[in-house]
Design a protein around this motif. Structure first.
Motif, PDB file in Angstrom:
ATOM      1  N   LEU A 160       0.823  -1.208   0.000  1.00 19.02           N
ATOM      2  CA  LEU A 160       0.000   0.000   0.000  1.00 19.02           C
ATOM      3  C   LEU A 160       0.858   1.261   0.000  1.00 19.02           C
ATOM      4  CD1 LEU A 160      -2.784   1.305   0.152  1.00 19.02           C
ATOM      5  CD2 LEU A 160      -2.681   1.075   2.647  1.00 19.02           C
ATOM      6  N   GLN A 163       2.058   1.994  -3.495  1.00 20.79           N
ATOM      7  CA  GLN A 163       1.013   2.522  -4.368  1.00 20.79           C
ATOM      8  C   GLN A 163       0.742   3.992  -4.072  1.00 20.79           C
ATOM      9  OE1 GLN A 163      -2.497  -0.006  -5.298  1.00 20.79           O
ATOM     10  NE2 GLN A 163      -1.733  -1.341  -3.674  1.00 20.79           N
ATOM     11  N   LEU A 164       0.554   4.315  -2.796  1.00 21.15           N
ATOM     12  CA  LEU A 164       0.209   5.686  -2.425  1.00 21.15           C
ATOM     13  C   LEU A 164       1.371   6.641  -2.664  1.00 21.15           C
ATOM     14  CD1 LEU A 164      -1.798   5.098   0.890  1.00 21.15           C
ATOM     15  CD2 LEU A 164      -2.644   5.251  -1.464  1.00 21.15           C
ATOM     16  N   LEU A 174      -8.586   6.571   3.755  1.00 19.50           N
ATOM     17  CA  LEU A 174      -9.005   5.416   2.951  1.00 19.50           C
ATOM     18  C   LEU A 174     -10.415   4.965   3.288  1.00 19.50           C
ATOM     19  CD1 LEU A 174      -5.695   3.331   3.020  1.00 19.50           C
ATOM     20  CD2 LEU A 174      -6.445   5.052   1.361  1.00 19.50           C
ATOM     21  N   ILE A 180      -7.418  -1.923  -2.282  1.00 18.89           N
ATOM     22  CA  ILE A 180      -6.774  -0.744  -2.863  1.00 18.89           C
ATOM     23  C   ILE A 180      -5.963  -1.225  -4.054  1.00 18.89           C
ATOM     24  CG2 ILE A 180      -5.374   1.295  -2.425  1.00 18.89           C
ATOM     25  CD1 ILE A 180      -7.709   1.010  -0.478  1.00 18.89           C
ATOM     26  N   ARG A 181      -6.254  -0.684  -5.236  1.00 22.66           N
ATOM     27  CA  ARG A 181      -5.580  -1.168  -6.438  1.00 22.66           C
ATOM     28  C   ARG A 181      -5.212  -0.009  -7.357  1.00 22.66           C
ATOM     29  NH1 ARG A 181      -3.985  -4.736  -5.898  1.00 22.66           N
ATOM     30  NH2 ARG A 181      -5.317  -6.536  -6.203  1.00 22.66           N
ATOM     31  N   THR A 182      -3.930   0.059  -7.726  1.00 19.13           N
ATOM     32  CA  THR A 182      -3.484   1.027  -8.715  1.00 19.13           C
ATOM     33  C   THR A 182      -3.931   0.568 -10.097  1.00 19.13           C
ATOM     34  OG1 THR A 182      -1.551   1.676  -7.416  1.00 19.13           O
ATOM     35  CG2 THR A 182      -1.470   2.098  -9.781  1.00 19.13           C
ATOM     36  N   ILE A 189      -6.044   5.403  -9.093  1.00 23.92           N
ATOM     37  CA  ILE A 189      -6.153   4.418  -8.019  1.00 23.92           C
ATOM     38  C   ILE A 189      -7.621   4.135  -7.728  1.00 23.92           C
ATOM     39  CG2 ILE A 189      -6.132   6.095  -6.110  1.00 23.92           C
ATOM     40  CD1 ILE A 189      -4.202   4.032  -4.681  1.00 23.92           C
ATOM     41  N   LEU A 191     -10.370   2.332  -4.853  1.00 23.52           N
ATOM     42  CA  LEU A 191     -10.644   1.847  -3.510  1.00 23.52           C
ATOM     43  C   LEU A 191     -12.001   1.162  -3.548  1.00 23.52           C
ATOM     44  CD1 LEU A 191      -8.965   4.662  -3.314  1.00 23.52           C
ATOM     45  CD2 LEU A 191      -9.524   4.558  -0.894  1.00 23.52           C
ATOM     46  N   SER A 192     -12.103  -0.031  -2.957  1.00 22.91           N
ATOM     47  CA  SER A 192     -13.346  -0.793  -3.075  1.00 22.91           C
ATOM     48  C   SER A 192     -13.627  -1.591  -1.814  1.00 22.91           C
ATOM     49  CB  SER A 192     -13.267  -1.738  -4.280  1.00 22.91           C
ATOM     50  OG  SER A 192     -14.401  -2.577  -4.346  1.00 22.91           O
ATOM     51  N   VAL A 305     -13.058  10.296   1.650  1.00 24.65           N
ATOM     52  CA  VAL A 305     -11.909  10.071   0.769  1.00 24.65           C
ATOM     53  C   VAL A 305     -11.617  11.335  -0.030  1.00 24.65           C
ATOM     54  CG1 VAL A 305     -11.064   8.781  -1.227  1.00 24.65           C
ATOM     55  CG2 VAL A 305     -12.257   7.578   0.607  1.00 24.65           C
TER      56      VAL A 305
END
Length: 312
Positions: A160, A163-164, A174, A180-182, A189, A191-192, A305
């Motif tokens: 993480l 990525q961030l 978050l 969290i996926r790039t 990015i 967020l789910s 967010v």
């Protein structure tokens, strides 16, 4: 076969390189794909992959849909002949079986060797492409490139913090999203609430991305917000329920809400789009989508967010 034949970078003359391998797997920044690069190749600064110091020699990695590996595997195991005589060959890698092809082509006036490989990552397909000018073929031989491809390794997650850290903005909140996926390293990015990538459309998610070529005049932003809202993917029967200018963290913005149906799950969803206008013709775009019956609980999390995005 189209997954193999697409090459992302143009590679030029390589001089003085040693075709031996480095010692450890290096993952392209923000990517789940790594390999042991040939000596002289280092992580690239402007794309996922590797390049020489003069930025003339490149190896590119990319994540493709999971079906890409299955498509190539089917071709490799069939008796079908490609019109150009190309057929994927099996190669055992550090993360399991892969399939690669090698072809001779033209890059402008130069003759080149092109190498492409795909490997299964379970929920995605890993793709690696390289191109070598003919006049350095004795240095970067077929054997040397194949040995490099055999070192390809896939990791389940990108840390993480990594990525961030690549994003052009700080994401300080978050809001309890699990996945969290790039989507584009260093730019986009997601967020789910989904447990896995296969369930994203059935869960609440928010995508954050920069957007260019936005109107500078406030009077033009209402039309622009509606136009880009119409391009939101996997949404049908969309009906705008609100679209109005707002202030977001002190900057001019625009909020648009849409009721529609997710085309993949065929379920009613409510979507919010925020545009946060910056200097010149740039903006930040946020798209939050959730099953409609979860809207009242999820919307405050979307907003948290949004409000947690800070400049670097």
């Amino acid at each position: 076969m189209r997954h193999f034949l697409h090459v992302f970078a143009i590679l030029c003359l390589l001089t003085g390189a040693n075709p031996s391998l480095a010692s450890d797997v290096i993952y392209a920044p923000g990517s789940r794909i790594g390999l042991v690069p040939l000596i002289g190749l280092n992580p690239a600064k402007t794309f996922p992959g590797f390049e020489t110091a003069d930025q003339r020699v490149k190896v590119v990695v990319a994540e493709l849909p999971v079906a890409a590996f299955r498509d190539v595997e089917t071709v490799a195991k069939s008796n079908a002949a490609d019109p150009r005589g190309l057929k994927p060959q099996g190669l055992e890698t550090a993360s399991g079986p892969g399939y690669f092809i090698v072809e001779t082509a033209k890059n402008g006036e130069d003759n080149v060797r092109r190498y492409s490989m795909v490997i299964s990552g379970g929920t995605f397909s890993g793709y690696v492409a390289a191109q070598v000018p003919e006049n350095v073929g004795k240095i970067y031989s077929d054997e040397a490139v194949q040995k490099m491809f055999a070192t390809v390794a896939l990791r389940k997650e990108v840390p993480l913090e990594e990525q961030l850290g690549l994003l052009p903005f700080k994401l300080s909140e978050l809001s309890s999203f699990k996945l969290i996926r790039t989507l584009t390293p260093g730019a986009v990015i997601l967020l789910s609430d989904a447990e896995t990538e296969n369930n994203i459309d059935g869960s609440a998610f928010i995508i954050i991305s920069p957007i260019g070529s936005v109107p500078e005049r406030p009077d033009d932003r209402s039309r622009f917000a509606r136009d880009v809202a119409a391009t939101i993917p996997n949404l049908r029967e969309g009906r705008i329920t609100m679209s109005e200018p707002i202030r977001i963290n002190g900057s001019p913005g625009f909020e648009t809400r849409i009721d529609g149906t997710n085309t993949r799950t065929n379920t009613p969803v409510t979507v919010v789009q925020w545009l946060v206008f910056g200097s010149g013709k740039t903006a930040m775009r946020l798209i939050g989508s959730t099953p409609r019956n979860e809207w009242s609980d999820v919307f405050p999390r979307f907003r948290a967010v949004r409000d947690g995005i800070l400049p670097r």
